[in-house]
Scaffold this motif. Structure first.
Motif, PDB file in Angstrom:
ATOM      1  N   LEU A  49       0.825  -1.206   0.000  1.00  0.00           N
ATOM      2  CA  LEU A  49       0.000   0.000   0.000  1.00  0.00           C
ATOM      3  C   LEU A  49       0.866   1.266   0.000  1.00  0.00           C
ATOM      4  CD1 LEU A  49      -2.770  -0.920   2.573  1.00  0.00           C
ATOM      5  CD2 LEU A  49      -3.150  -0.365   0.148  1.00  0.00           C
ATOM      6  N   PRO A  50       0.350   2.354  -0.575  1.00  0.00           N
ATOM      7  CA  PRO A  50       1.064   3.640  -0.481  1.00  0.00           C
ATOM      8  C   PRO A  50       1.168   4.084   0.979  1.00  0.00           C
ATOM      9  CG  PRO A  50      -0.671   3.710  -2.150  1.00  0.00           C
ATOM     10  CD  PRO A  50      -0.877   2.458  -1.382  1.00  0.00           C
ATOM     11  N   LYS A  51       2.163   4.921   1.258  1.00  0.00           N
ATOM     12  CA  LYS A  51       2.333   5.466   2.599  1.00  0.00           C
ATOM     13  C   LYS A  51       1.567   6.772   2.796  1.00  0.00           C
ATOM     14  CE  LYS A  51       6.861   3.379   3.400  1.00  0.00           C
ATOM     15  NZ  LYS A  51       8.298   3.622   3.699  1.00  0.00           N
ATOM     16  N   SER A  52       0.967   7.289   1.734  1.00  0.00           N
ATOM     17  CA  SER A  52       0.244   8.553   1.848  1.00  0.00           C
ATOM     18  C   SER A  52      -0.818   8.620   0.764  1.00  0.00           C
ATOM     19  CB  SER A  52       1.216   9.737   1.693  1.00  0.00           C
ATOM     20  OG  SER A  52       1.825   9.697   0.410  1.00  0.00           O
ATOM     21  N   GLY A  53      -1.621   9.690   0.819  1.00  0.00           N
ATOM     22  CA  GLY A  53      -2.610   9.925  -0.223  1.00  0.00           C
ATOM     23  C   GLY A  53      -3.972   9.355   0.094  1.00  0.00           C
ATOM     24  N   ALA A  54      -4.839   9.473  -0.885  1.00  0.00           N
ATOM     25  CA  ALA A  54      -6.235   9.062  -0.716  1.00  0.00           C
ATOM     26  C   ALA A  54      -6.374   7.543  -0.669  1.00  0.00           C
ATOM     27  CB  ALA A  54      -7.068   9.635  -1.858  1.00  0.00           C
ATOM     28  N   LYS A  55      -7.546   7.103  -0.302  1.00  0.00           N
ATOM     29  CA  LYS A  55      -7.846   5.680  -0.197  1.00  0.00           C
ATOM     30  C   LYS A  55      -7.745   5.020  -1.574  1.00  0.00           C
ATOM     31  CE  LYS A  55     -11.483   2.446   1.180  1.00  0.00           C
ATOM     32  NZ  LYS A  55     -12.868   2.298   1.717  1.00  0.00           N
TER      33      LYS A  55
END
Length: 438
Positions: free
Chosen positions: A51-57
């Motif tokens: 999963l990304p560490k930041s940003g939108a769902k």
């Protein structure tokens, strides 16, 4: 293709253009995926990520491969948010590929992270032959014919398999698809609420297809986990799925009338062709190779009762003979060719079973392979006798070996003809149907 690797150069690729930790992204879109890696062996590679560490769902993922030749959907896979890996098959030896993973949110896609991977230059692999036995179980043979079959799934009216050897069967009530994993794990349901027939099919990417028992539409269940989609409104008189993901429906015309062919490419491009038909023949069956080409079996309406195969090449509206002579024939396609076995003799009229009728030699004496460009090889065979007239479709592996079932005559059973010709090999004296090589 499902391939048990005998000698393989496995590799792990490096991340490019995204090796640094994910950076902050606008809150409207997800950040970059993390820990993107690719591992591969033989002709396949698997991409994994976090999963990304930041940003939108994250609402979904978009995974691409370049170059995309031989890949369904132009090399673009769209996966659900829960996915953390994606597998690509049918890779070309010694070719450098770039795989990219991008997270998608409700307001758009985030930054892509790419990895490079070079497919091994040389591997030795084998495929497997799947079939239904007389008890209705899905069994698997090695295509080498060197050992007994293994039972994969019981009580299956029909089935298909993907390129890693997972087997899919319709449930008894035809409303669900059950998967039997290649590794032997417990069977699990992969889709419900369906209107299935027993005739499941698949492409090299693992997408599943069937004819909806209510609407009659050819329906696709994407390997991505997306909902089933009707891709051709009617299966017509016959339908085929190529290993590349090209789906075609053929509506055979009556004598002298045109035949309609509707095809949908792996990228979703739909084409409709009207094929003029002349002469005394009607079409009986259709099979596909891995390049968008169709091979159509015909039956003569004249006194001879002859049958044979013609080619309808990708993008063409012209039928071309795919055989050098008439005979009692067993045929199948692999990714690139029509493979057919033919008898020594032929009866000019369907009287071979009557007293004093034709007594043509039904011994299978030749095995040929014909590609769409007309390149043909032929070898001499012996040891098996055709059962007679009919549309006899078997299965072929990428090496050009042909597998078929003979249900009547002096040599009943399941047979293998080596691509190089020679004496036929009997795999089993039992009866088998729905042959499939993966």
């Amino acid at each position: 293709m499902f391939r048990a690797v005998l000698t393989a150069a496995a590799a792990v690729a490096l991340v490019i253009g995204g090796a640094a930790p994910a950076t902050a992204a606008p809150s409207s879109v997800p950040g970059a995926p993390t820990s993107v890696r690719v591992t591969g062996a033989a002709d396949s590679a698997t991409v994994t990520w976090g999963l990304p560490k930041s940003g939108a769902k994250v609402t979904s993922w978009r995974v691409t491969v370049s170059p995309a030749q031989q890949q369904p959907d132009a090399g673009v896979d769209r996966l659900p948010a829960s996915a953390r890996s994606d597998r690509f098959g049918n890779l070309t030896a010694s070719t450098a590929y770039t795989f990219s993973v991008r997270a998608v949110g409700t307001r758009g896609a985030g930054k892509a992270v790419s990895v490079r991977y070079t497919a091994p230059g040389s591997v030795q692999t084998v495929q497997s032959l799947f079939a239904l036995d007389g008890a209705g179980s899905v069994v698997r043979f090695p295509t080498s014919g060197t050992s007994a079959p293994t039972t994969i799934a019981p009580n299956a009216a029909g089935f298909t398999a993907d390129d890693v050897g997972d087997v899919f069967v319709p449930s008894a009530d035809r409303t669900s698809i059950v998967m039997y994993p290649a590794g032997g794990a417990a069977a699990r349901t992969v889709a419900t609420g369906l209107h299935l027939t027993a005739d499941l099919r698949s492409d090299v990417a693992g997408n599943l297809y069937w004819v909806d028992s209510v609407s009659g539409a050819i329906t696709k269940l994407p390997v991505s986990g997306a909902a089933p989609t009707a891709i051709i409104p009617s299966a017509g008189s016959g339908w085929a799925v190529g290993r590349d993901g090209t789906v075609s429906a053929v509506t055979f015309g009556t004598q002298g009338a045109a035949t309609k062919v509707v095809s949908v490419s792996p990228t979703g491009v739909r084409t409709t062709r009207s094929i003029p038909e002349t002469g005394y023949r009607i079409f009986a069956a259709v099979i596909a190779d891995g390049g968008g080409n169709l091979y159509v079996n015909y039956l003569s309406t004249g006194a001879s009762g002859a049958s044979g195969w013609v080619l309808l090449a990708k993008g063409s509206s012209e039928l071309v003979s795919a055989e050098s002579r008439i005979g009692f024939t067993y045929a199948a396609t692999n990714g690139r060719a029509l493979v057919s076995a033919k008898s020594a003799g032929w009866c000019a009229a369907p009287s071979e079973g009557s007293p004093g009728g034709c007594t043509a030699d039904k011994t299978i004496t030749s095995l040929s392979s014909r590609t769409a460009d007309g390149t043909t090889t032929e070898h001499t065979t012996s040891g098996v006798t055709a059962q007679g007239r009919g549309v006899w479709i078997g299965a072929a592996d990428e090496a050009g070996d042909l597998f078929f079932d003979v249900s009547a005559g002096p040599t009943t059973g399941l047979w293998r003809l080596d691509a190089a010709g020679g004496v036929a090999q009997r795999l089993s004296a039992g009866q088998f149907s729905r042959l499939l090589v993966i």
